[in-house]
Design a protein around this motif. Sequence first.
Motif, PDB file in Angstrom:
ATOM      1  N   PRO A   1       0.836  -1.211   0.000  1.00  0.00           N
ATOM      2  CA  PRO A   1       0.000   0.000   0.000  1.00  0.00           C
ATOM      3  C   PRO A   1       0.866   1.253   0.000  1.00  0.00           C
ATOM      4  O   PRO A   1       1.840   1.349   0.740  1.00  0.00           O
ATOM      5  N   THR A   2       0.502   2.184  -0.847  1.00  0.00           N
ATOM      6  CA  THR A   2       1.255   3.430  -0.926  1.00  0.00           C
ATOM      7  C   THR A   2       0.537   4.505  -0.112  1.00  0.00           C
ATOM      8  O   THR A   2      -0.515   4.269   0.458  1.00  0.00           O
ATOM      9  N   ASP A   3       1.127   5.684  -0.055  1.00  0.00           N
ATOM     10  CA  ASP A   3       0.526   6.803   0.665  1.00  0.00           C
ATOM     11  C   ASP A   3       1.066   8.099   0.086  1.00  0.00           C
ATOM     12  O   ASP A   3       1.950   8.093  -0.784  1.00  0.00           O
ATOM     13  N   ASP A   4       0.551   9.216   0.576  1.00  0.00           N
ATOM     14  CA  ASP A   4       0.925  10.509   0.004  1.00  0.00           C
ATOM     15  C   ASP A   4       2.418  10.790   0.124  1.00  0.00           C
ATOM     16  O   ASP A   4       3.025  11.338  -0.805  1.00  0.00           O
ATOM     17  N   ALA A   5       3.012  10.430   1.248  1.00  0.00           N
ATOM     18  CA  ALA A   5       4.428  10.747   1.451  1.00  0.00           C
ATOM     19  C   ALA A   5       5.296  10.025   0.428  1.00  0.00           C
ATOM     20  O   ALA A   5       6.221  10.613  -0.152  1.00  0.00           O
TER      21      ALA A   5
ATOM     22  N   ALA B   1      15.597  15.454  -0.831  1.00  0.00           N
ATOM     23  CA  ALA B   1      15.389  14.278   0.014  1.00  0.00           C
ATOM     24  C   ALA B   1      14.974  14.683   1.423  1.00  0.00           C
ATOM     25  O   ALA B   1      14.070  14.082   2.016  1.00  0.00           O
ATOM     26  N   LYS B   2      15.621  15.698   1.965  1.00  0.00           N
ATOM     27  CA  LYS B   2      15.270  16.160   3.310  1.00  0.00           C
ATOM     28  C   LYS B   2      13.821  16.625   3.369  1.00  0.00           C
ATOM     29  O   LYS B   2      13.108  16.361   4.341  1.00  0.00           O
ATOM     30  N   ALA B   3      13.372  17.332   2.318  1.00  0.00           N
ATOM     31  CA  ALA B   3      11.987  17.792   2.274  1.00  0.00           C
ATOM     32  C   ALA B   3      11.029  16.606   2.205  1.00  0.00           C
ATOM     33  O   ALA B   3       9.982  16.591   2.876  1.00  0.00           O
ATOM     34  N   ASN B   4      11.364  15.604   1.405  1.00  0.00           N
ATOM     35  CA  ASN B   4      10.517  14.421   1.294  1.00  0.00           C
ATOM     36  C   ASN B   4      10.458  13.649   2.609  1.00  0.00           C
ATOM     37  O   ASN B   4       9.405  13.147   3.010  1.00  0.00           O
ATOM     38  N   ILE B   5      11.598  13.556   3.269  1.00  0.00           N
ATOM     39  CA  ILE B   5      11.664  12.840   4.551  1.00  0.00           C
ATOM     40  C   ILE B   5      10.891  13.592   5.630  1.00  0.00           C
ATOM     41  O   ILE B   5      10.190  12.986   6.445  1.00  0.00           O
ATOM     42  N   GLU B   6      10.999  14.921   5.614  1.00  0.00           N
ATOM     43  CA  GLU B   6      10.246  15.726   6.579  1.00  0.00           C
ATOM     44  C   GLU B   6       8.748  15.569   6.342  1.00  0.00           C
ATOM     45  O   GLU B   6       7.961  15.440   7.296  1.00  0.00           O
ATOM     46  N   ARG B   7       8.327  15.557   5.070  1.00  0.00           N
ATOM     47  CA  ARG B   7       6.915  15.390   4.749  1.00  0.00           C
ATOM     48  C   ARG B   7       6.399  14.043   5.249  1.00  0.00           C
ATOM     49  O   ARG B   7       5.230  13.916   5.639  1.00  0.00           O
ATOM     50  N   ALA B   8       7.278  13.046   5.262  1.00  0.00           N
ATOM     51  CA  ALA B   8       6.903  11.717   5.740  1.00  0.00           C
ATOM     52  C   ALA B   8       6.916  11.622   7.262  1.00  0.00           C
ATOM     53  O   ALA B   8       6.595  10.575   7.823  1.00  0.00           O
ATOM     54  N   GLY B   9       7.306  12.706   7.935  1.00  0.00           N
ATOM     55  CA  GLY B   9       7.337  12.718   9.401  1.00  0.00           C
ATOM     56  C   GLY B   9       8.482  11.920   9.987  1.00  0.00           C
ATOM     57  O   GLY B   9       8.374  11.403  11.102  1.00  0.00           O
ATOM     58  N   LEU B  10       9.600  11.862   9.267  1.00  0.00           N
ATOM     59  CA  LEU B  10      10.704  11.006   9.691  1.00  0.00           C
ATOM     60  C   LEU B  10      12.008  11.760   9.938  1.00  0.00           C
ATOM     61  O   LEU B  10      13.059  11.144  10.115  1.00  0.00           O
ATOM     62  N   SER B  11      11.941  13.087   9.991  1.00  0.00           N
ATOM     63  CA  SER B  11      13.170  13.864  10.181  1.00  0.00           C
ATOM     64  C   SER B  11      13.859  13.549  11.504  1.00  0.00           C
ATOM     65  O   SER B  11      15.077  13.704  11.626  1.00  0.00           O
ATOM     66  N   HIS B  12      13.090  13.103  12.486  1.00  0.00           N
ATOM     67  CA  HIS B  12      13.690  12.787  13.791  1.00  0.00           C
ATOM     68  C   HIS B  12      14.447  11.463  13.769  1.00  0.00           C
ATOM     69  O   HIS B  12      15.208  11.171  14.687  1.00  0.00           O
TER      70      HIS B  12
ATOM     71  N   PRO C   1       8.412   0.248  -5.783  1.00  0.00           N
ATOM     72  CA  PRO C   1       7.685   0.152  -4.515  1.00  0.00           C
ATOM     73  C   PRO C   1       7.841  -1.196  -3.822  1.00  0.00           C
ATOM     74  O   PRO C   1       8.056  -1.245  -2.597  1.00  0.00           O
ATOM     75  N   ASN C   2       7.744  -2.292  -4.570  1.00  0.00           N
ATOM     76  CA  ASN C   2       7.895  -3.600  -3.920  1.00  0.00           C
ATOM     77  C   ASN C   2       9.321  -3.839  -3.439  1.00  0.00           C
ATOM     78  O   ASN C   2       9.536  -4.549  -2.459  1.00  0.00           O
ATOM     79  N   GLN C   3      10.294  -3.200  -4.092  1.00  0.00           N
ATOM     80  CA  GLN C   3      11.676  -3.286  -3.610  1.00  0.00           C
ATOM     81  C   GLN C   3      11.853  -2.450  -2.347  1.00  0.00           C
ATOM     82  O   GLN C   3      12.582  -2.843  -1.432  1.00  0.00           O
ATOM     83  N   GLY C   4      11.192  -1.296  -2.304  1.00  0.00           N
ATOM     84  CA  GLY C   4      11.234  -0.482  -1.089  1.00  0.00           C
ATOM     85  C   GLY C   4      10.647  -1.233   0.093  1.00  0.00           C
ATOM     86  O   GLY C   4      11.201  -1.230   1.199  1.00  0.00           O
TER      87      GLY C   4
ATOM     88  N   GLU D   1       4.251   8.747  -2.521  1.00  0.00           N
ATOM     89  CA  GLU D   1       3.914   9.222  -3.861  1.00  0.00           C
ATOM     90  C   GLU D   1       4.536  10.586  -4.125  1.00  0.00           C
ATOM     91  O   GLU D   1       5.058  10.845  -5.218  1.00  0.00           O
ATOM     92  N   GLN D   2       4.504  11.459  -3.141  1.00  0.00           N
ATOM     93  CA  GLN D   2       5.069  12.793  -3.333  1.00  0.00           C
ATOM     94  C   GLN D   2       6.586  12.747  -3.407  1.00  0.00           C
ATOM     95  O   GLN D   2       7.199  13.578  -4.089  1.00  0.00           O
ATOM     96  N   ALA D   3       7.207  11.790  -2.737  1.00  0.00           N
ATOM     97  CA  ALA D   3       8.658  11.644  -2.856  1.00  0.00           C
ATOM     98  C   ALA D   3       9.032  11.293  -4.290  1.00  0.00           C
ATOM     99  O   ALA D   3      10.013  11.816  -4.839  1.00  0.00           O
ATOM    100  N   LEU D   4       8.248  10.426  -4.910  1.00  0.00           N
ATOM    101  CA  LEU D   4       8.508  10.060  -6.299  1.00  0.00           C
ATOM    102  C   LEU D   4       8.189  11.207  -7.255  1.00  0.00           C
ATOM    103  O   LEU D   4       8.984  11.513  -8.152  1.00  0.00           O
ATOM    104  N   SER D   5       7.035  11.821  -7.064  1.00  0.00           N
ATOM    105  CA  SER D   5       6.632  12.887  -7.991  1.00  0.00           C
ATOM    106  C   SER D   5       7.537  14.106  -7.882  1.00  0.00           C
ATOM    107  O   SER D   5       7.912  14.703  -8.905  1.00  0.00           O
TER     108      SER D   5
END
Length: 222
Positions: free
Chosen positions: A19-23, A98-109, A43-46, A25-29
């Motif tokens: 299952p995918t999600d916005d974070a 990448a930092k912006a994508n990671i922050e959007r995913a809520g994983l910067s910490h 995605p399946n490799q991820g 999908e937006q990282a790819l786009s």
Amino acid sequence: MSQETWSAVDAYFSDRLVPTDDALEQALSSSAEAGLPAYNVAPNQGKLLQLFAQMQGARTILEIGTLGGYSAIWMARALPEGGRLISLEANADYAVLAKANIERAGLSHKVEVRIGKALDTLPILEQEGAGPFDLIFIDADKPNNPVYLEWSLKLSRPGTIIIGDNVVRNGAVTDDASEDKNVVGVRRFIDAMAENPRLSATAIQTVGSKGYDGFSMAIVNY
């Protein structure tokens, strides 16, 4: 079989099991919009990387080659609270995205992206005592794969898993006369794993949306 069939099978498995999600999908786009090369894992490799991290019980992950942060997001989601992933990226523009994508995913910490050539930043990690890492994912410039393996061993412990991406090179890895720097680098990488008594390793061929390729996996024995 054709690329169309491989991609359709990947899409089927991903639709059913990944299952995918916005974070994600937006990282790819955002990566595509910024003109980054389409080197991100499928995605399946991820999801496979995430499962590897979970099976390993990883608390510390090292990624060599960040690109747009897509694979980092997958792996970081497997980390427990207090876990950390350090990702190394030579291209400053890629790292910012990448930092912006990671922050959007809520994983910067949990994720730290370090800018600079890995050949320069890996020694710094050693000086800082950043290791040992439980899981190491090598997905950067292939000519330097043998050196990345050496550093991975320095930053590992018994039981560390080291994964190398893109090792089949569309089958060219079997050509011992190849002058392609990527092929030569991968062949040296494979030879180094085969000859190092600290490692038990294998490699798997894959077909899918990313074409004909594969990955290596090794576990550090001591």
